[in-house]
Enzyme design. Structure first.
Site, PDB file in Angstrom:
ATOM      1  N   ASN A 207       6.026 -33.775 -82.304  1.00  0.00           N
ATOM      2  CA  ASN A 207       7.323 -33.109 -82.155  1.00  0.00           C
ATOM      3  C   ASN A 207       7.721 -32.936 -80.693  1.00  0.00           C
ATOM      4  O   ASN A 207       8.602 -32.141 -80.366  1.00  0.00           O
ATOM      5  CB  ASN A 207       7.323 -31.760 -82.870  1.00  0.00           C
ATOM      6  CG  ASN A 207       7.397 -31.915 -84.376  1.00  0.00           C
ATOM      7  OD1 ASN A 207       7.834 -32.956 -84.879  1.00  0.00           O
ATOM      8  ND2 ASN A 207       6.972 -30.901 -85.105  1.00  0.00           N
TER       9      ASN A 207
ATOM     10  N   ASP B 137      12.483 -31.097 -83.777  1.00  0.00           N
ATOM     11  CA  ASP B 137      12.126 -30.702 -85.141  1.00  0.00           C
ATOM     12  C   ASP B 137      12.002 -29.186 -85.291  1.00  0.00           C
ATOM     13  O   ASP B 137      10.921 -28.613 -85.186  1.00  0.00           O
ATOM     14  CB  ASP B 137      10.829 -31.374 -85.587  1.00  0.00           C
ATOM     15  CG  ASP B 137      10.586 -31.190 -87.087  1.00  0.00           C
ATOM     16  OD1 ASP B 137      11.343 -30.419 -87.721  1.00  0.00           O
ATOM     17  OD2 ASP B 137       9.649 -31.792 -87.616  1.00  0.00           O
TER      18      ASP B 137
ATOM     19  N   PRO C 178       2.068 -32.863 -80.723  1.00  0.00           N
ATOM     20  CA  PRO C 178       2.532 -34.045 -79.972  1.00  0.00           C
ATOM     21  C   PRO C 178       3.596 -34.859 -80.697  1.00  0.00           C
ATOM     22  O   PRO C 178       4.473 -35.443 -80.060  1.00  0.00           O
ATOM     23  CB  PRO C 178       1.246 -34.850 -79.774  1.00  0.00           C
ATOM     24  CG  PRO C 178       0.171 -33.807 -79.742  1.00  0.00           C
ATOM     25  CD  PRO C 178       0.599 -32.784 -80.758  1.00  0.00           C
TER      26      PRO C 178
ATOM     27  N   ASP D  65       5.895 -25.284 -85.491  1.00  0.00           N
ATOM     28  CA  ASP D  65       5.319 -26.595 -85.779  1.00  0.00           C
ATOM     29  C   ASP D  65       5.214 -27.439 -84.507  1.00  0.00           C
ATOM     30  O   ASP D  65       5.562 -28.613 -84.496  1.00  0.00           O
ATOM     31  CB  ASP D  65       6.161 -27.324 -86.829  1.00  0.00           C
ATOM     32  CG  ASP D  65       5.401 -28.467 -87.509  1.00  0.00           C
ATOM     33  OD1 ASP D  65       4.153 -28.452 -87.485  1.00  0.00           O
ATOM     34  OD2 ASP D  65       6.062 -29.371 -88.059  1.00  0.00           O
TER      35      ASP D  65
ATOM     36  N   TYR E 134      19.482 -37.858 -81.416  1.00  0.00           N
ATOM     37  CA  TYR E 134      18.463 -38.901 -81.475  1.00  0.00           C
ATOM     38  C   TYR E 134      17.906 -39.146 -80.083  1.00  0.00           C
ATOM     39  O   TYR E 134      18.660 -39.351 -79.125  1.00  0.00           O
ATOM     40  CB  TYR E 134      19.063 -40.192 -82.031  1.00  0.00           C
ATOM     41  CG  TYR E 134      18.135 -41.383 -81.944  1.00  0.00           C
ATOM     42  CD1 TYR E 134      16.958 -41.425 -82.687  1.00  0.00           C
ATOM     43  CD2 TYR E 134      18.447 -42.456 -81.117  1.00  0.00           C
ATOM     44  CE1 TYR E 134      16.106 -42.511 -82.608  1.00  0.00           C
ATOM     45  CE2 TYR E 134      17.600 -43.556 -81.037  1.00  0.00           C
ATOM     46  CZ  TYR E 134      16.433 -43.577 -81.782  1.00  0.00           C
ATOM     47  OH  TYR E 134      15.593 -44.660 -81.695  1.00  0.00           O
TER      48      TYR E 134
END
Length: 398
Positions: free
Chosen positions: A178, A191, A176, A173, A129
């Site tokens: 990610n 991600d 911004p 992918d 996180y």
């Protein structure tokens, strides 16, 4: 044998949470149609991870905040609702292969992958996180970013993605949303739900997998390579420099725009983006993959060289750290820039010029004169002389 306390606690919590569920929902995923699952009830506990609350959603699914009870740390859990499939399918096998490959790549600018699995047919990733905003959130808050700030962010992204490319992994992918900004100011790529290991040209059967606003023309036909990531980095740079993506539309409209329409230069010219950076954007987001830098490392080299030619120094971590903490930017006529905590942006005139000269940035608390606090601030109100001043720390941008 007596179990250690932490394991005993884990088992008690697991029993207590065994019947609780949470609802996953993504309005953006629902808009895709075509039978894509946009809502699903799943257990509130996934192994050692307890789901706490939803953090956000995107076109591919949702992200939840969780707590890893055994490791005693907060984690981000990305659910790919748009990719719901059987665990025996080739698509799920590709997901696991990509997640495994990404998990084995370590870099300061990459978010560590902790786990990958599926629940009710929905693939999910467990990641570290990041306690900070996404670059996308920063653009929504401030609009177009100064070239030195935008360049610094994309350079860090290039450094992280270059490590993926060196290990034959394509992210697929990049955007911004990610790119996350840690409290230290470091930009990290996150991600890896669509990461693909050792792509051999065409992947899938022409299905549009990714975020269309950032996809290279060949991606719409399923062709993947490190150069498709480079294209996404180019589009990301455009968004940071102008405050918006170059093309807007839906599905086939975006396919046509990315394939046939020239990248709009006018927004960058209007915002005073140096010609050297505009040239970099055109190289990174070239329609023809062969004319793009072949990896993120090469893209980063091209961007660094262009910034040097434009006389721009990448903004330091202290500046990105202040912006990540919710600060705003105000610039004085003398080129000095104040980053004011907890306020809204009053303007960015002179910021690029200041960065190019290696000027100073002052971090100051909001006051009665802070824009957005009800006062009437004038640009430069919070600027201090080089070397520091009362009320703030000075970040040397040289």
């Amino acid at each position: 044998v007596r179990l250690p306390g932490v394991v005993s606690r884990h088992r008690r919590l697991a029993a207590a949470m065994s019947e609780k569920t949470v609802s996953l929902f993504s309005a953006k995923t629902a808009s895709l149609g075509g039978g894509v699952s946009a809502s699903l009830e799943i257990p509130a506990r996934l192994g050692p991870v307890v789901l706490l609350r939803a953090l956000g959603e995107g076109g591919m699914g949702v992200v939840w905040l969780g707590r890893h009870e055994l490791l005693n740390k907060l984690v981000a859990v990305k659910f790919l609702l748009a990719q719901r499939t059987s665990v025996d399918s080739p698509e799920f096998a590709m997901f696991i292969e990509g997640a495994r490959a990404a998990a084995n790549v370590r870099h300061d600018y990459l978010t560590p992958v902790l786990h990958a699995a599926a629940v009710e047919g929905v693939p999910y990733l467990v990641l570290d996180y990041i306690d900070g905003p996404s670059v996308s959130a920063l653009v929504r808050r401030h609009g177009a970013l100064p070239a030195a700030v935008a360049g610094a962010m994309v350079l860090q992204a290039c450094d992280g993605v270059s490590e993926l490319h060196a290990k034959d992994v394509v992210h697929r992918d990049l955007k911004p949303a990610n790119l996350m900004i840690e409290q230290s100011g470091r930009v990290v790529v996150t991600d890896f739900g669509l990461a693909c290991e050792k792509p051999a040209g065409r992947v899938g059967h022409g299905a549009t997998i990714g975020t269309p606003a950032y996809m290279a023309p060949e991606m719409f036909d399923g062709t993947i390579s490190p150069r498709t990531d480079v294209y996404a980095l180019g589009v990301t740079l455009v968004e940071l420099l102008t405050g918006d993506v170059p093309f807007r539309g839906k599905g086939d409209e975006l396919r046509v725009m990315h394939s046939d329409r020239e990248l709009p230069i006018a927004p960058m010219v209007e915002r005073g983006v140096p010609e050297a950076l505009r040239e970099v954007v055109m190289r990174l987001a070239n329609k023809n993959a062969l004319y793009r830098p072949k990896t993120a490392r090469h893209a980063g080299d091209v961007l660094r060289e262009a910034m040097e030619r434009a006389g721009l120094r990448p903004a330091p971590l202290s500046t990105l750290q202040a912006l990540a903490s919710g600060a705003a930017m105000t610039a004085g006529a003398d080129g000095r820039v104040s980053i004011v905590a907890g306020s809204r942006v009053a303007g960015e005139g002179g910021l690029d010029a200041m960065l190019a000269r290696g000027g100073d940035v002052t971090l100051a608390p909001p006051s009665a004169n802070t824009p957005g606090s009800g006062g009437n601030a004038t640009p430069g109100t919070f600027a201090s002389a080089p070397g520091g001043g009362a009320g703030g720390d000075v970040a040397d941008l040289q």
